[in-house]
Design an enzyme around this catalytic site. Structure first.
Site, short mmCIF file in Angstrom:
data_model
loop_
_atom_site.label_atom_id
_atom_site.label_comp_id
_atom_site.label_asym_id
_atom_site.label_seq_id
_atom_site.Cartn_x
_atom_site.Cartn_y
_atom_site.Cartn_z
N ASP A 1 0.86 -1.19 0.00
CA ASP A 1 0.00 0.00 0.00
C ASP A 1 0.89 1.24 0.00
O ASP A 1 1.74 1.41 0.88
CB ASP A 1 -0.91 -0.01 1.23
CG ASP A 1 -2.04 0.98 1.08
OD1 ASP A 1 -3.15 0.57 0.73
OD2 ASP A 1 -1.80 2.20 1.30
N ASN B 1 -2.40 13.03 -3.88
CA ASN B 1 -3.52 13.45 -4.73
C ASN B 1 -3.96 14.87 -4.38
O ASN B 1 -4.19 15.70 -5.26
CB ASN B 1 -4.70 12.50 -4.54
CG ASN B 1 -4.68 11.38 -5.58
OD1 ASN B 1 -4.12 11.55 -6.67
ND2 ASN B 1 -5.26 10.25 -5.23
N GLU C 1 -4.62 2.42 -4.32
CA GLU C 1 -3.16 2.46 -4.29
C GLU C 1 -2.59 1.20 -3.64
O GLU C 1 -1.51 1.22 -3.08
CB GLU C 1 -2.69 3.73 -3.57
CG GLU C 1 -2.96 3.78 -2.07
CD GLU C 1 -4.36 4.31 -1.71
OE1 GLU C 1 -5.27 4.19 -2.55
OE2 GLU C 1 -4.51 4.82 -0.59
#
Lengths: 237, 255
Positions: free
Chosen positions: A76, A84, A119
């Site tokens: 992860d 973002n 992700e």
């Protein structure tokens, strides 16, 4: 295209140009492309979740039949939401591509790299024991942490948290359950401060066949003494 | 009404080689047969068989043939006497040493299918702690750990008990000492092993007996004949008969 030559030659009129055969070839090509699309993640080129499940099921079945362990590495990306939010979604996508490209270079051809969602990623390592899989995960972790990506003209260091587990075929386990079990180590890694590899330490710490020095001492440093009691005069030869 | 009886399954295992597993397993089988029991001896040394050598058998089919080409397992059993069957293994077949899970399952089915014809199934395992050794130890009801009073044999037997208890949930082991100079040495050696096992492992062990060093054993091995038949009055043979009696008590408990 070589693989469709047979098709080309199958025209009953032996025409070099045959519209029906051409159409058939286009359909076959489409079918192959769609099949690839249906199991690939467009952004990263990794296999998608659906493929992950079926491939992992297959490998676990292989483990049950052959006894060769299957390891699973779950990954992860750390602080992805912040990336973002700070640099925008395009940069987020770039970060995903950057990371997956680096990892792809650091695994074997037989390993199966998949995008689990968002992700998070999963890499199946067929025929691999836990220590080896942990080693691979550690290599992936370092490779990413050592290669900052340029986002919006800024060099950003990406890291990820890794969870590693192994399936030995001794228990009945679904692919989903194996993924969840491995995922717990990812959460553990997040809690520990991220950018690390977590796994069941006791699986590795214990040497499976080890008789400890303490045990050996107890076996031989006994008050009676094994040898002293033997009456060698009765031996043969 | 006669009920279907399941046989007592045992394996003779040691970790270390050269302790006398095959010799003890074969002679124990003869001793049990002499007491009116039906016994199947399984040569569990699948890759380097030697039960057949010890008994001068001419082997037609082996466990390997049963697994590879589906030979009838019952027809592969060689009967030395009406109540004594031998299921031979192959010599020089390395693949058989590393049984995969699929083959293990198959082997389990094969053994289960022929077991009901016998009162006792006695497996002579290979040396070492390879997959087939561990598998046979899990397959049987009772594990007989055979060891000699040598330090290497001690360590290997202990290591085997440790692996079987920790990784394969076995928690009860019978211990037999071979090649002792006296019954007393057998008991003393057992006490030491028991002390260490109790201190470090969560298992129970039970002393089942000791077989003395005896010239008849070597002679019998060279002549490829069982010493319980060749020299029934020898110390070694008498010890094996005692062992057979104790093992019959296991069956009474089980029935």
């Amino acid at each position: 295209m070589d693989q469709f030559r047979e098709l080309q030659e199958s025209c009953p009129l032996k025409n070099q140009e045959c519209p029906v055969i051409d159409e058939l070839r286009r359909l076959k090509e489409d079918c192959k492309r769609l099949q690839e699309l249906s199991q690939t993640d467009a952004l990263t080129g990794y296999f998608n979740f659906r493929y992950l499940l079926s491939a992992l099921e297959g490998e676990m079945e292989r483990t049950q039949r052959t006894g060769l362990f299957t390891s699973l590495v779950m990954i992860d990306l750390d602080y992805f939401k912040q990336i973002n939010d700070t640099y925008g979604h395009e940069s987020g996508n770039k970060a995903l591509q950057w990371s997956t490209d680096i990892w792809r270079e650091n695994i074997r051809r037989i390993d199966i790299a998949c995008r689990y969602g968002g992700e998070e990623f999963a890499i199946i390592l067929p025929g691999t024991r836990l220590p080896r899989a942990v080693h691979v995960a550690e290599r992936l972790r370092i490779a990413l942490a050592d290669s900052p990506v340029e986002l919006d003209g800024e060099l950003v260091r990406l890291t990820a948290s890794f969870g590693v587990d192994v399936y030995k075929g001794r228990e009945n386990l679904s692919a989903k359950a194996f993924i969840e079990r491995t995922d717990r180590f990812v959460f553990e890694g997040k809690a520990k401060g991220r950018n690390c590899v977590c796994f069941e330490e006791k699986e590795i710490a214990v040497v499976p066949t080890g008789v400890t020095d303490e045990e050996k001492k107890a076996l031989f440093n006994n008050p009676i003494g094994l040898k002293s009691e033997r009456d060698n005069s009765k031996g043969f030869l | 009404m006669a009920r279907m009886k399941t046989p007592v399954t045992l394996c003779v295992t040691s970790g270390k080689g050269g302790v006398g597993k095959t010799s003890i397993a074969v002679n124990l089988a003869f001793a049990l047969v002499q007491k009116g029991q039906r016994v199947l001896v399984v040569d569990g040394d699948l890759g380097l068989a030697n039960v057949d050598v010890l008994l001068r058998l001419s082997v037609q089919r082996t466990i390997c043939d049963v697994l590879d080409s589906g030979a009838d397992p019952l027809e592969s059993v060689i009967y030395l006497e009406e109540s004594l069957g031998i299921l031979p293994a192959s010599s020089g077949v390395p693949e058989m040493v590393t049984l995969g899970p699929e083959e293990q399952a198959q082997l389990g089915e094969v053994l289960t299918s022929i077991m009901s014809h016998f009162d006792y199934v006695l497996v002579d395992t290979a040396a070492g702690i390879g997959p087939s050794v561990l598998w046979f130890n899990r397959f049987v009801d009772h594990n007989i750990i055979l060891l000699s009073p040598d330090p290497t044999s001690f360590t290997d037997a202990y290591a085997l008990i440790k692996i079987l208890s920790r990784d394969y949930d076995r928690d009860y082991f019978y211990v037999v000492f071979n090649l002792v100079s006296s019954e007393r040495e057998g008991r003393q050696s057992y006490k030491i092993l028991e002390g260490v096992v109790n201190k470090f492992l969560d298992v129970d062990i039970e002393y089942l007996g000791a077989i003395p060093q005896d010239k008849v054993i070597h002679k019998a091995v060279r002549e490829q004949l069982p010493f319980v038949q060749q020299a029934p009055q020898s110390n070694a043979a008498r010890a094996v008969f005692d062992l057979a009696d104790r093992i019959r008590m296991l069956k009474e408990k089980q029935d």
